[in-house]
Write an enzyme that holds these catalytic residues in place. Sequence first.
Site, PDB file in Angstrom:
ATOM      1  CG  ASP A 469      -1.772   1.193   1.369  1.00 20.42           C
ATOM      2  OD1 ASP A 469      -2.294   1.642   0.327  1.00 20.42           O
ATOM      3  OD2 ASP A 469      -1.929   1.701   2.482  1.00 20.42           O
ATOM      4  CD  GLU A 564     -13.221  14.091   8.093  1.00 17.25           C
ATOM      5  OE1 GLU A 564     -13.140  13.821   9.304  1.00 17.25           O
ATOM      6  OE2 GLU A 564     -14.283  14.085   7.462  1.00 17.25           O
ATOM      7  CB  THR A 743      -1.898   3.647  -4.006  1.00 23.31           C
ATOM      8  OG1 THR A 743      -2.408   4.779  -3.313  1.00 23.31           O
ATOM      9  CG2 THR A 743      -1.604   4.050  -5.444  1.00 23.31           C
ATOM     10  CG  ASP A 745      -3.248   8.419  -3.082  1.00 24.28           C
ATOM     11  OD1 ASP A 745      -4.323   8.751  -2.554  1.00 24.28           O
ATOM     12  OD2 ASP A 745      -2.181   8.341  -2.457  1.00 24.28           O
TER      13      ASP A 745
END
Length: 1168
Positions: A469, A564, A743, A745
């Site tokens: 990952d 966040e 991943t 992304d």
Amino acid sequence: MASERPLLISTTPGASTPDDAPSPHPPAASQLPPAQPEPPLRADRLAFSVEVPDPFRPSRRGDGPADDPAASSQREREVGDDESRGVVVGEPSPEFAGNAIRTAKYSVLTFLPRNLFEQFRRLSYVYFLAITVLNQLPQVAVFGRGASVLPLAFVLFVTAVKDAYEDFRRHRSDRQENNRLASVLAPGTAGDFQPKRWKHIRVGDVVRVASSETLPADMVLLATSDPTGVAHVQTVNLDGETNLKTRYAKQETQVRFSQNGGVGGILHCERPNRNIYGFQANLEIDGKRVSLGPSNIVLRGCELKNTTWAIGVVVYAGKETKVMLNSSGAPSKRSRLETQLNRETVILSIMLIGMCTTASVLSGIWLLNHKGGLEFTQFFREKDYTAGKNYNYYGVGMQIFITFLMAVIVYQVIIPISLYISMELVRLGQAYFMGADKDLYDESSRSKFQCRALNINEDLGQIRYVFSDKTGTLTENKMVFQCASIRGVDYSSVGDQLWTPKMAVKTDPQLVKLLRDSGKYEEAKLVLEFFLALAACNTIVPLVLDTRDYTQKLIDYQGESPDEQALAYAAASYGIVLVERTSGYIVIDVLGDRQRFDILGLHEFDSDRKRMSVIVGCPDRTIKLYVKGADSSIFGITNKSSDLDIVRATEAHLHKYSSLGLRTLVVGMRELSQSEFEDWQLAYENASTAVLGRGNLLRSVATNIECNIHILGATGIEDKLQVGVPEAIESLRQAAIKVWILTGDKQETAISIGYSCKLLTNDMTQIVINNNSKESCQRSLVEALATTKKLRAASSIGTLSPMLASEASNVTIALIVDGNSLVYILETELQEELFKLATECSVVLCCRVAPLQKAGIVALIKNRTDDMTLAIGDGANDVSMIQMADVGVGISGQEGRQAVMASDFAMGQFRFLVPLLLVHGHWNYQRMSYMILYNFYKNATFVLVLFWYVLYTAFTLTTAITEWSSLLYTVLYTSLPTIVVGILDKDLSKSTLLAYPKLYGSGQRDEKYNVNLFVLNMLEALWQSLVVFYLPYFAYRRSTIDMSSLGDLWALAPVIVVNMQLAMDIFRWNWIIHVFVWGTIAATTICLFVIDSIWILPGYGAIYHIMGTGLFWLLLLIIVVTAMVPHFVIKAFSEHFRPSDIQIAREMEKFTNVNQVNRSEIPMEGFS
């Protein structure tokens, strides 16, 4: 938190106070954060719930896209009430499971039968049991009945003691847990809480928990010390996350409890399941149905924090709590060596059958040749004249069969009974030293290396593929806000900071100036709107901390997502500070002016929508929808007719940020009319009160409201690489280990990180597969395969030699494939093409992949090759990948412990993979391989000595060696040295193995354990058995020595020979190895003296007689030298004329100054 609430609070239209009477549709201001749909906040949470199916109910929810609401309602009606449970608040119900837990496996009554059953699941133990039973039959008995039981009983006893001790510790832990006290509301009273043991708590009990106390069961919150119903919990005991989570009590129950000290009603909830991030229920109270979701339940094992007290009703207790349902370990895995060991066991079984057949057939021939004289033979008298019947002769056919069974008993030790327990002890020792290795200790998290699966240590030395990952595994998963694009304008410069929250964020001077002038310019208002969206669209819990300067406050944001937290800190650094969150509103300090924003609705993130949204009632009485999420998700719901230029500019900035390796999010906003809000509220109420199918209904409601969004901007967040990642990847590549990154992304971000960690280089040819249909994927795969062939052919043209051609053909190619393409490739015929292409590439990088796609990529290699695979990750979205791989490694990172709990090994940093594989993996493989082959060799040597003796005793299966020596040979005489060597020996030092990663290839090529080595060991056993038997045979052939004395020589000589061979093969000596190798020989001699000193045993006093002669000692010397000559010659020849890489490295250590330290004996504390 209440003390931080502002004195002047703005309200939204329709706001009500807690004193308002409840209505079918509550006013906006009293609206609590709604039930969160499944799956909740992050995509990895979805993966966790998907990978662990609900054992109590059919898996209907989340199987596909959101259903039509009408269809979902119809499905709920069809399912019926059997999939939900009703709980009467305040009335304990004996219908459901009690709260007592049991993690122990055994009880006093079940320990013996269950433990024996588990041990005899090993077929080898069944084999030895059958041998023991055979020896109890008078016709085939060779050894004494007690002596024949000893080896198996010893192995079973040792394992049983270990299991009993482990289970005793579990029983003790269970007693401590079950006898803890909790405050439980006495039935029929109002506010009378009495102490009660955890094990006596039942579903329906109302429990009061104080600050810092652990929750005894899964409870729905009814009231808290905060008037708004907020409670903060820490779930570190559940999922390892230390950040505080916010949970809420519904205003209806909070008000009811504050008025009369009790809450009645009936709670309907889903049946127990393993999803710790999902919960669906509703509470019928005062004729009204109140919806409940994951934000309203607190789970067993959590701790109450920053809240004076909280009161809840138990809905799941004991074994039905979510933590207990998730307590099962990772699936059992077997090492490759253990699997290959079965092959050698079959070969040895064939050898055993061959020897037994030979002995029995020859015995039959001897009986036929001497059948006329059987009446006068010592062992085969045909008749017992005193009784007038047959004595012990059953005919030639039956005698052959009996002899075969007797031979099986005598030669049984050719399959070593002690091997399995030796392997377990060696693995235990190896695990201890891996855990004690300081190079595997993470200072930042203070976490040691954990060996969670003891049965695959040696697999660490044979890895060829590493699937990793990215976020949290290669990177730190500590997000830092770097830049923003707001309404098409890029703000990337860095200046002074306006605020200093707990995590400092660098600010853009132009943005700071615009925010200060927010009342003057329209552009400034949009910038303010952007940061308000960052501060409001999250589930962050703000903690306001005091500092030395009483006029300054320090903001600490607790949240489940590092992204966040980074965005909230960024907003705070620009002066938009989230200072308080309650169940119905948040308070934001906007450039020094505290303002209240009512939370009217919240749709959390899920991997289908790839976004989250919040509906906010603003101080100016407007209602706004803030949305943030992936660019592919947000751009699909934008109003492009009016924002086309902004969308294009934002896309360009996103590409720029991604190319820099930043994680990107897009932020949008839409203003809602009163009618739109009311329509949404009605639909939301209907969806959130459904117990079954709620997830699909809520997703449908969210999709309907999240449309016509205006782009506010985008963010770029940096997730820095962990220390040592580039160097670690380079070392793995030098060790011929292929590293693949999987991943979620964006492609640009993944490629940038690939360059940063040196996985991708400028001289690599990149092949990108990014398609949206099966046909286009097929074309891309065909073209890519053709391209790889052309590149390899072109690189080999003009080479001067086959060796150069081989090197030239090894052109480096990188394959980059996205998740959309994998949808059309995996589970179809195209995956074979992908496999061919991927194996031709040096690097594979998969981006935008879902958790199940990660597992699919691992299976692509695992199911089509014999190569060992390793998967490493830190989040719940990596669980399926970790469990699919041959070896799973979990990172103790920022995303909880789901990956750790599902892994075989756990550690703190990716860079630790290098010493784990190249050092400990190499050592473990080399030691275990040698130990297995050595056990086969030493037992075969002894059995063959017994076989040669049978040839000279009319094939009667008598033995000169006493039965006790025969049985102790494999259990005691020769097993301990190989265990110690298997734990402590090292062929190379740690520094050498790290300096030359290519040495790791010996395990990949099976150099230390293969059929050729097995055959060579059997040939050495054959030679040494001939030497051990025939030298004494010819020396004493014409003497009057008794068989017991000669048997003592035949018992001692094999022990000395096999230990001398072990000593010849040991690489690094220390005092512990010296004690066990030479001590075993001494112990064998002592045992022989003890056995021959017992007058009731045959051979009494024999050892004293034979050891008193010089011939005995001369024979021992000649036997050892003669037996060792072939092994010495083979070893010298191979190391001198055909040295392996390991042998060359050993000579470098010895004859150069590379590693002078390792030339001395290794102290005990230096074994790691």
